[in-house]
Design an enzyme around this catalytic site. Sequence first.
Site, PDB file in Angstrom:
ATOM      1  N   CYS A   4      15.906  32.091  11.987  1.00  0.00           N
ATOM      2  CA  CYS A   4      14.545  31.611  12.268  1.00  0.00           C
ATOM      3  C   CYS A   4      14.579  30.501  13.300  1.00  0.00           C
ATOM      4  O   CYS A   4      13.629  30.307  14.048  1.00  0.00           O
ATOM      5  CB  CYS A   4      13.899  31.115  10.987  1.00  0.00           C
ATOM      6  N   LYS A  22      13.338  36.362  -6.349  1.00  0.00           N
ATOM      7  CA  LYS A  22      13.332  37.711  -5.776  1.00  0.00           C
ATOM      8  C   LYS A  22      13.972  37.660  -4.382  1.00  0.00           C
ATOM      9  O   LYS A  22      13.373  37.154  -3.440  1.00  0.00           O
ATOM     10  CB  LYS A  22      11.900  38.266  -5.648  1.00  0.00           C
ATOM     11  N   GLU A  75       8.047  29.087   4.791  1.00  0.00           N
ATOM     12  CA  GLU A  75       8.866  28.905   5.996  1.00  0.00           C
ATOM     13  C   GLU A  75       8.917  30.250   6.694  1.00  0.00           C
ATOM     14  O   GLU A  75       9.395  31.231   6.117  1.00  0.00           O
ATOM     15  CB  GLU A  75      10.276  28.426   5.633  1.00  0.00           C
TER      16      GLU A  75
HETATM   17  P1  NAP Z   1       9.846  39.440   5.111  1.00  0.00           P
HETATM   18  O1  NAP Z   1       9.775  40.873   5.423  1.00  0.00           O
HETATM   19  O2  NAP Z   1       8.595  38.645   5.173  1.00  0.00           O
HETATM   20  O3  NAP Z   1      10.485  39.334   3.652  1.00  0.00           O
HETATM   21  C1  NAP Z   1      10.746  38.098   3.031  1.00  0.00           C
HETATM   22  C2  NAP Z   1      10.715  38.290   1.531  1.00  0.00           C
HETATM   23  O4  NAP Z   1       9.383  38.611   1.130  1.00  0.00           O
HETATM   24  C3  NAP Z   1      11.594  39.440   1.045  1.00  0.00           C
HETATM   25  O5  NAP Z   1      12.155  39.113  -0.198  1.00  0.00           O
HETATM   26  C4  NAP Z   1      10.577  40.562   0.897  1.00  0.00           C
HETATM   27  O6  NAP Z   1      10.953  41.587   0.011  1.00  0.00           O
HETATM   28  C5  NAP Z   1       9.402  39.785   0.332  1.00  0.00           C
HETATM   29  N1  NAP Z   1       8.134  40.503   0.421  1.00  0.00           N
HETATM   30  C6  NAP Z   1       7.794  41.528   1.240  1.00  0.00           C
HETATM   31  N2  NAP Z   1       6.516  41.923   0.997  1.00  0.00           N
HETATM   32  C7  NAP Z   1       6.056  41.124  -0.001  1.00  0.00           C
HETATM   33  C8  NAP Z   1       4.817  41.024  -0.701  1.00  0.00           C
HETATM   34  N3  NAP Z   1       3.801  41.819  -0.420  1.00  0.00           N
HETATM   35  N4  NAP Z   1       4.701  40.082  -1.661  1.00  0.00           N
HETATM   36  C9  NAP Z   1       5.723  39.247  -1.955  1.00  0.00           C
HETATM   37  N5  NAP Z   1       6.920  39.308  -1.326  1.00  0.00           N
HETATM   38  C10 NAP Z   1       7.087  40.213  -0.360  1.00  0.00           C
HETATM   39  O7  NAP Z   1      10.907  38.686   6.040  1.00  0.00           O
HETATM   40  P2  NAP Z   1      12.392  39.139   6.366  1.00  0.00           P
HETATM   41  O8  NAP Z   1      12.325  40.316   7.275  1.00  0.00           O
HETATM   42  O9  NAP Z   1      13.189  39.237   5.106  1.00  0.00           O
HETATM   43  O10 NAP Z   1      12.944  37.859   7.151  1.00  0.00           O
HETATM   44  C11 NAP Z   1      12.767  37.667   8.518  1.00  0.00           C
HETATM   45  C12 NAP Z   1      11.693  36.649   8.789  1.00  0.00           C
HETATM   46  O11 NAP Z   1      11.980  35.463   8.064  1.00  0.00           O
HETATM   47  C13 NAP Z   1      11.608  36.205  10.239  1.00  0.00           C
HETATM   48  O12 NAP Z   1      10.267  36.124  10.634  1.00  0.00           O
HETATM   49  C14 NAP Z   1      12.237  34.820  10.223  1.00  0.00           C
HETATM   50  O13 NAP Z   1      11.795  33.970  11.262  1.00  0.00           O
HETATM   51  C15 NAP Z   1      11.822  34.331   8.899  1.00  0.00           C
HETATM   52  N6  NAP Z   1      12.676  33.242   8.437  1.00  0.00           N
HETATM   53  C16 NAP Z   1      12.163  31.976   8.439  1.00  0.00           C
HETATM   54  C17 NAP Z   1      12.955  30.914   8.035  1.00  0.00           C
HETATM   55  C18 NAP Z   1      12.399  29.516   8.030  1.00  0.00           C
HETATM   56  O14 NAP Z   1      12.948  28.695   7.309  1.00  0.00           O
HETATM   57  N7  NAP Z   1      11.348  29.222   8.772  1.00  0.00           N
HETATM   58  C19 NAP Z   1      14.264  31.142   7.617  1.00  0.00           C
HETATM   59  C20 NAP Z   1      14.745  32.439   7.635  1.00  0.00           C
HETATM   60  C21 NAP Z   1      13.940  33.481   8.033  1.00  0.00           C
HETATM   61  P3  NAP Z   1      11.647  42.930   0.569  1.00  0.00           P
HETATM   62  O15 NAP Z   1      12.902  42.511   1.195  1.00  0.00           O
HETATM   63  O16 NAP Z   1      11.815  43.734  -0.660  1.00  0.00           O
HETATM   64  O17 NAP Z   1      10.676  43.529   1.542  1.00  0.00           O
END
Ligand code: NAP
Length: 485
Positions: free
Chosen positions: A284, A175, A250
Site C-alpha cells: 500500500c 478474517k 487503511e
Molecule cells: P480487499 O479486496 O479489499 O480485501 C481486504 C479484505 O476484505 C479481505 O480479507 C477480503 O476478503 C475482505 N472483504 C472482501 N469483501 C468484503 C466484504 N464485502 N465485507 C467484508 N470484508 C470483505 O483488498 P486486498 O485485495 O486484499 O488488498 C489490496 C488492497 O489493500 C490495496 O488497495 C492496498 O492498497 C490495500 N492495503 C492498504 C494498506 C494500508 O495500510 N493502507 C495495507 C495493505 C494493503 P477476501 O480475501 O475473502 O475477498
Amino acid sequence: MSSQYLNFIGGAWVPSRTQRTFQNINPANTDDIVGSFQASGPDDVAAAFAAAERARDGWAALPAPRRGEYLFKAAEILESQLASAAADMTREEGKTLPEATGEVKRAINILRYFGGEGSRMFSYQIPSEREHVFCFTMRKPLGVVALITPWNFPSAIPAWKLAPALVAGNTVVLKPASLAPLSALRLVEALDKAGLPPGVVNYVTGGGGAIGDAIVEHPALKAVSFTGSCAVGNQLYDKATRRRLRVQLEMGGKNPTIVLADANLDVAAATLVNAAFFSTGQKCTACSRGIVERSVYEPLVEKLIAKTRALKVGNGLEAGIDIGPAVDEAQLKTDLDYISIAQREGAELLCGGKRLTGGAYDKGFFIEPTIFGGVTTDMRIAQEEVFGPVLAMTVANDFDDAMRLANGVRFGLSAAIISNDIARVHQFVNRIEAGLITVNLPTAGVEYQLPFGGTKESSFGMREQGPLALDFYTESRTVYMKHTV
Ligand code: NAP
C-alpha cells in the site's frame, strides 16, 4: 497431497459448518497447492462471536501485563518457526523469501512491542481544581472486535491488529484474506500454543462477500479494523457507522516520490526502484509516481531504466530473485490492463510492460517491472492505484509544481522527497498530503514502533501501530476521586 486447514473457534480447530473448502495456490507455480481452507458461512461467524463473547469478561479482567505475557510467548514460538513461516508466506503470496522472512520478523517484533504495552498502557493523571480531588483517565477494552485483513502483508497486518487488540483486553474475530490465509493461521497457532484462553482469538476463513456482512452486522461487535481496498473499505464504513461502531480503515495509495534538482541521482534511482518494484509493487505504501524536476529528469530516468532492467523476476523461493509474481491472475490482469490504458492515453513505455512467459514463467503470474515516462495528471496511471510493479514518471517545472502534482490525487498514504535542500524538505513535510512522510528514503519500509496511517481517501479513523494503536482498541474513562478522610 495438500494440507487442509481449519477455522479456530473457541480454542478448537474446527471445520466449517458449510462443509466446503477453497484452495490457496502458489502464484509462482500454480501446480503447488499451498492448502485448502474453510469456506465459512454466517453460522461459523456466529460461532466465532459466541466464543469471543464467552471469553470477553475473563480476558478483560486479566491484568494487562499478564495479557502481554501471552504475546511474548507467542513471539518466541513464531521465532522458533521463522524459516517455515517465511516459506509458507512466499508460497501463498509470492514475495521473495528474504521479504517474507523480514515480514515474519516484523510480526514477532510487533508481538513483543505490544506485549510490553501490557506493562505501560499509558493514561493521564491530571490535577483537579478542587482540594483533595484526584483525577485520572483509564483505558477499558471495547469488547469483541473484528479484524479484516488483506493478502499483501499476510502476517504483519494481522499481527499489528491482533497484538494491540489483545493486550488492551478485547477478544477477537479475525478474517484473513482468502488469497493468503496461512500466514495469519501461523500467528493464531502461535497464540494458541502460547496458551491463550479459549475464545480470546477466533480465526474464520472464507470469502469476504460470503461472511463480511455476518461479521459487521453481529450484535456483539464493538469495532472493526479493516485493511484493504477502498471499494470494500467504503462499503464496510457505511455498514459499521450506521450501527455507530468504531471503525478503522487503511486502504489504497498513489504514493509519490519527488526528486529535486539537487538530489543525489543514484540515491534517487535506488530509492525509486526499491519503493516501486520490491514486493512486486504490491505494498500500500509502494511508490507509483516519480515526480522529477525538469533539469534532472532525463539523467534520472536513464539510471532508473538501467537498474530496473537488472532486476531478476522469478519464484521467490529461489535465491537471487528480486521480484516475485503478481498475487493471482486477476491482479496480473489488472496490471496489464493499466499498462494498455497508459499506452492508449499517450504515456511513453520506457521499460517492461509485458507478462513474462516461457519455462517456469508459464506456471505463474510474472510481469516485467514497468516504467512509463511523460505521464500527465489527466492519465489514469497518474490517478488510480494499480497495485503492481508499474511506475509513472512525470516532469515538474519546479518545487511548487512538484508539490501540486504530488497532492493532486485523492489518496494520501505515503510520500517521499529526495533532496538535501533543508528548506524545501521542511516545506515538503509541512505541505504534503500524506500520513507517512519520508526524506531520502523509500515511501515503503515503515517501522512497527511508529504510528501508521494515511489521510484523504487512503485512511479513516485512528492510527495503527506504535504508541497510538491502543487508542483504537480502548475506551477512555475519566475518574474524579475525592478523599473524604
Ligand atoms: P480487499 O479486496 O479489499 O480485501 C481486504 C479484505 O476484505 C479481505 O480479507 C477480503 O476478503 C475482505 N472483504 C472482501 N469483501 C468484503 C466484504 N464485502 N465485507 C467484508 N470484508 C470483505 O483488498 P486486498 O485485495 O486484499 O488488498 C489490496 C488492497 O489493500 C490495496 O488497495 C492496498 O492498497 C490495500 N492495503 C492498504 C494498506 C494500508 O495500510 N493502507 C495495507 C495493505 C494493503 P477476501 O480475501 O475473502 O475477498
